[in-house]
Design a protein around this motif. Sequence first.
Motif, PDB file in Angstrom:
ATOM      1  N   PHE A 153       6.110  12.880  -4.023  1.00 13.24           N
ATOM      2  CA  PHE A 153       5.266  12.133  -4.792  1.00 13.24           C
ATOM      3  C   PHE A 153       6.047  11.316  -5.506  1.00 13.24           C
ATOM      4  CE2 PHE A 153       1.893  15.094  -3.365  1.00 13.24           C
ATOM      5  CZ  PHE A 153       1.379  14.607  -2.421  1.00 13.24           C
ATOM      6  N   ASN A 154       5.517   9.961  -5.627  1.00 10.20           N
ATOM      7  CA  ASN A 154       6.508   9.086  -6.473  1.00 10.20           C
ATOM      8  C   ASN A 154       5.985   9.317  -7.921  1.00 10.20           C
ATOM      9  OD1 ASN A 154       4.278   7.410  -7.083  1.00 10.20           O
ATOM     10  ND2 ASN A 154       4.586   6.098  -5.494  1.00 10.20           N
ATOM     11  N   GLY A 155       5.033   9.879  -8.477  1.00 17.44           N
ATOM     12  CA  GLY A 155       4.500  10.279  -9.777  1.00 17.44           C
ATOM     13  C   GLY A 155       4.310   9.045 -10.483  1.00 17.44           C
ATOM     14  N   ILE A 156       4.216   7.800 -10.111  1.00 19.44           N
ATOM     15  CA  ILE A 156       3.876   6.528 -10.735  1.00 19.44           C
ATOM     16  C   ILE A 156       2.360   6.679 -11.238  1.00 19.44           C
ATOM     17  CG2 ILE A 156       3.634   4.238 -10.862  1.00 19.44           C
ATOM     18  CD1 ILE A 156       6.149   4.466  -8.806  1.00 19.44           C
TER      19      ILE A 156
ATOM     20  N   ASP B 173       5.825   9.516  -0.925  1.00 21.56           N
ATOM     21  CA  ASP B 173       6.833   8.807  -1.376  1.00 21.56           C
ATOM     22  C   ASP B 173       7.714   9.024  -2.324  1.00 21.56           C
ATOM     23  OD1 ASP B 173       7.850   6.238  -1.583  1.00 21.56           O
ATOM     24  OD2 ASP B 173       6.577   5.512  -3.312  1.00 21.56           O
ATOM     25  N   PRO B 174       8.712  10.011  -1.966  1.00 19.00           N
ATOM     26  CA  PRO B 174       9.613  10.661  -2.625  1.00 19.00           C
ATOM     27  C   PRO B 174      10.704   9.426  -3.387  1.00 19.00           C
ATOM     28  CG  PRO B 174       9.940  11.168  -0.385  1.00 19.00           C
ATOM     29  CD  PRO B 174       8.957  10.258  -0.614  1.00 19.00           C
ATOM     30  N   MET B 175      11.123   9.625  -4.636  1.00 16.95           N
ATOM     31  CA  MET B 175      11.776   8.784  -5.185  1.00 16.95           C
ATOM     32  C   MET B 175      13.309   9.380  -5.372  1.00 16.95           C
ATOM     33  SD  MET B 175       9.692   6.499  -5.769  1.00 16.95           S
ATOM     34  CE  MET B 175      10.057   5.381  -7.230  1.00 16.95           C
ATOM     35  N   THR B 176      13.409  10.704  -5.050  1.00 20.97           N
ATOM     36  CA  THR B 176      14.694  11.591  -5.529  1.00 20.97           C
ATOM     37  C   THR B 176      15.353  12.007  -4.117  1.00 20.97           C
ATOM     38  OG1 THR B 176      13.774  13.201  -5.776  1.00 20.97           O
ATOM     39  CG2 THR B 176      14.128  11.930  -7.742  1.00 20.97           C
TER      40      THR B 176
END
Length: 285
Positions: free
Chosen positions: A107-110, A122-125
């Motif tokens: 997840f993007n953690g936003i 929605d991975p960011m890394t």
Amino acid sequence: MKIWIAGAAGQLGCALNDMAKQYQPDAEIINTDIEEVDVTNLNQVIDFAKEKRPDVIFDCAAVTNVGTCEESPEYAYKVNAIGARNLAIAASKVQARILLLSTDDVFNGIRQVPYHEFDETDPMTVYGRSKLAGENYVKEFAHDHFIIRSNWVFGRGSDANFVNQILKAIETKTELYISDDQYGSPTSANALAAFMLKLINTEEYGTYHVTCSGVCNRYEFAKEIVRISEKDVRVIPVPTRKAEYCSARPTFTVLDNFLITVLGIHKMPTWIDALEEYMEQEYKR
Ligand SMILES: NC(=O)c1ccc[n+]([C@@H]2O[C@H](COP(=O)([O-])OP(=O)(O)OC[C@H]3O[C@@H](n4cnc5c(N)ncnc54)[C@H](OP(=O)(O)O)[C@@H]3O)[C@@H](O)[C@H]2O)c1
């Protein structure tokens, strides 16, 4: 039951071995790490599965260091994605169930709301993207699968986890500068392993979020470790860019244990209880 643990030398591998005595006392455990079976080598993985004929395969093999994954994406995808694919293909060839460990980093953690199993990934890394690719391969190639996403795991078998880093630091330091803007749910590898060993007795296949209950930031986590250790160390809250012992990550990677709660499958302990138990067993002097 025959259980093959791939990546057995890591935190979850150690915890599965420890907890199997209680939760799968009659099981035969087959442990391999990279020296015995390199999960990136498809033929080696298939040959091993055909020779041992496990009933269950735990995929605990991974590159978990977020920085290493950013520096070497080929290595990250090879182990986290192709390794998972290879074990899934082998599982399907020998009709074994497979359980893949995955992560909140998909997840993007936003947003500031916990993620449940039906939220969009929605991975960011690179780490998160490679783990998501591994999840997708497991879904594609192994029908009887479990995918367990967890968060901020601590256990024996890793010097790099946050608890072990803080415990090492407070042997010599009297002040720690810890991030107060990263939130998660610290999760004991033993509590997670106990659930995994119970789950494989069922046919409740699918993807689950499994963390200890409760949420904290890194600063609160470190304060609790120091409190339990009874050391005289001052913990100072700072933003991540000035903090020690954590890398830049999404700020809110809290997972909601939605499905295990809805299905009434399991209840995880609180992170503080799990931390106390871990430190009591492993470290408290
Ligand atoms: N730790 C966390 O906070 C956390 C949170 C959520 C999910 N997870 C997931 O849980 C799983 C287990 O995590 P962990 O904390 O137990 O990780 P870990 O302690 O880093 O263990 C991973 C193990 O896999 C081994 N390995 C690496 N490449 C391999 C290969 N090609 N073939 C076979 N084995 C290989 C590693 O060996 P080397 O050490 O020699 O590389 C290590 O022994 C991972 O999938 C991770 O993504 C972890």
